[in-house]
Motif scaffolding. Structure first.
Motif, short mmCIF file in Angstrom:
data_model
loop_
_atom_site.label_atom_id
_atom_site.label_comp_id
_atom_site.label_asym_id
_atom_site.label_seq_id
_atom_site.Cartn_x
_atom_site.Cartn_y
_atom_site.Cartn_z
N ARG A 167 63.70 26.50 27.27
CA ARG A 167 62.28 26.80 27.53
C ARG A 167 62.17 28.05 28.42
NH1 ARG A 167 60.44 21.63 25.97
NH2 ARG A 167 61.69 19.94 26.82
N LYS A 168 60.98 28.55 28.53
CA LYS A 168 60.73 29.72 29.37
C LYS A 168 61.19 29.49 30.81
CE LYS A 168 56.97 32.71 30.95
NZ LYS A 168 55.51 32.95 30.88
N ASN A 169 61.04 28.25 31.32
CA ASN A 169 61.41 27.95 32.69
C ASN A 169 62.92 27.71 32.86
OD1 ASN A 169 61.90 25.36 31.71
ND2 ASN A 169 60.20 24.41 32.83
N GLY A 170 63.69 27.86 31.77
CA GLY A 170 65.14 27.69 31.84
C GLY A 170 65.64 26.31 31.48
N GLU A 171 64.73 25.34 31.37
CA GLU A 171 65.12 23.97 31.04
C GLU A 171 65.61 23.90 29.59
OE1 GLU A 171 63.03 19.54 30.72
OE2 GLU A 171 61.80 21.30 31.18
N LEU A 172 66.71 23.19 29.39
CA LEU A 172 67.25 23.01 28.04
C LEU A 172 66.55 21.85 27.36
CD1 LEU A 172 71.08 23.47 28.62
CD2 LEU A 172 69.36 25.19 28.03
N TRP A 223 64.82 19.03 16.61
CA TRP A 223 65.17 18.89 15.21
C TRP A 223 64.46 20.05 14.52
CZ3 TRP A 223 68.82 16.77 12.53
CH2 TRP A 223 68.73 16.81 11.15
N LEU A 224 65.23 20.92 13.89
CA LEU A 224 64.73 22.18 13.37
C LEU A 224 64.95 22.30 11.88
CD1 LEU A 224 63.76 25.18 13.85
CD2 LEU A 224 66.16 25.71 14.36
N THR A 225 63.92 22.77 11.19
CA THR A 225 64.02 23.14 9.78
C THR A 225 63.63 24.60 9.66
OG1 THR A 225 63.42 20.92 9.04
CG2 THR A 225 63.15 22.71 7.44
N ILE A 226 64.51 25.40 9.05
CA ILE A 226 64.20 26.81 8.80
C ILE A 226 64.20 27.00 7.29
CG2 ILE A 226 64.84 29.23 9.16
CD1 ILE A 226 66.53 28.28 11.55
N ASP A 240 60.48 18.52 19.33
CA ASP A 240 61.27 18.30 20.53
C ASP A 240 61.72 16.84 20.52
OD1 ASP A 240 62.23 17.83 23.10
OD2 ASP A 240 60.62 18.91 24.10
N VAL A 241 63.02 16.61 20.44
CA VAL A 241 63.55 15.25 20.38
C VAL A 241 64.34 14.90 21.65
CG1 VAL A 241 63.54 15.12 17.85
CG2 VAL A 241 65.58 15.98 19.04
N THR A 242 64.12 15.65 22.70
CA THR A 242 64.86 15.45 23.95
C THR A 242 64.68 14.04 24.49
OG1 THR A 242 64.50 17.79 24.44
CG2 THR A 242 65.29 16.40 26.25
N GLN A 243 63.44 13.59 24.62
CA GLN A 243 63.18 12.27 25.18
C GLN A 243 63.75 11.18 24.28
OE1 GLN A 243 62.08 11.69 28.32
NE2 GLN A 243 62.75 9.63 27.83
N HIS A 244 63.63 11.35 22.99
CA HIS A 244 64.18 10.37 22.05
C HIS A 244 65.70 10.25 22.23
CE1 HIS A 244 64.74 8.06 18.40
NE2 HIS A 244 65.66 8.92 18.03
N LYS A 245 66.37 11.39 22.36
CA LYS A 245 67.82 11.39 22.57
C LYS A 245 68.20 10.69 23.88
CE LYS A 245 71.14 14.57 21.51
NZ LYS A 245 71.81 13.96 20.40
#
Length: 152
Positions: free
Chosen positions: A95-100, A104-107, A126-131
């Protein structure tokens, strides 16, 4: 029915519908040119990354790189995109604040009539909390809560 749909695709109404979908989606969405320069970022992208659309327009997507993936990871991702026109997977970004955070990404490659990619559309959640929740559940199922000793 097919004729009516193709007529819709050629109208300003269709463009307005598509734009509204992008703007209202809960998933982060960006559109880049063939070189990875950001042309559009939706509000969900802004919410997740902390970057405003104005801050990222014209910049390359590597501003989000976390540093956790090696060159081979990105080479494989781009090879899959070239070969299949789409890539899906989990990726760590910053993120802009440096937090990782993990997403889940689809391009998806958007190609011209000759098959050459002209744009890319990236859609992510953003699946951070799920993980984190899944890791906590795994820990709880493997370790005693009171003693923190591995369950037999």
């Amino acid at each position: 029915m097919k004729k009516r749909m193709s007529t819709l695709f050629e109208t300003d109404t269709f463009l307005a519908i598509a734009y509204t979908i992008i703007q209202e989606a809960d998933e982060g969405i960006i559109v880049t040119d063939e070189n990875g320069h950001i042309l559009l970022a939706n509000p969900a992208f802004e919410t997740v990354t902390g970057y405003t659309q104005e801050e990222v327009l014209g910049r390359k997507t590597n501003i989000l790189r976390s540093g956790l993936h090696d060159r081979t990871f990105y080479e494989n991702m781009w090879e899959t995109l070239r070969d299949h026109g789409i890539w899906k997977g989990e990726i760590w970004n910053k993120r802009k604040n440096g937090e990782l955070f993990v997403e889940w990404l689809t391009i998806k490659a958007i190609c011209d009539a000759t098959g050459k990619p002209t744009h890319y559309v990236a859609i992510f959640s953003d699946v951070t909390q799920h993980k984190r929740t899944m890791e906590q559940l795994a820990r709880l199922s493997n370790y005693d809560v009171l003693t923190n000793v591995l369950n037999p």
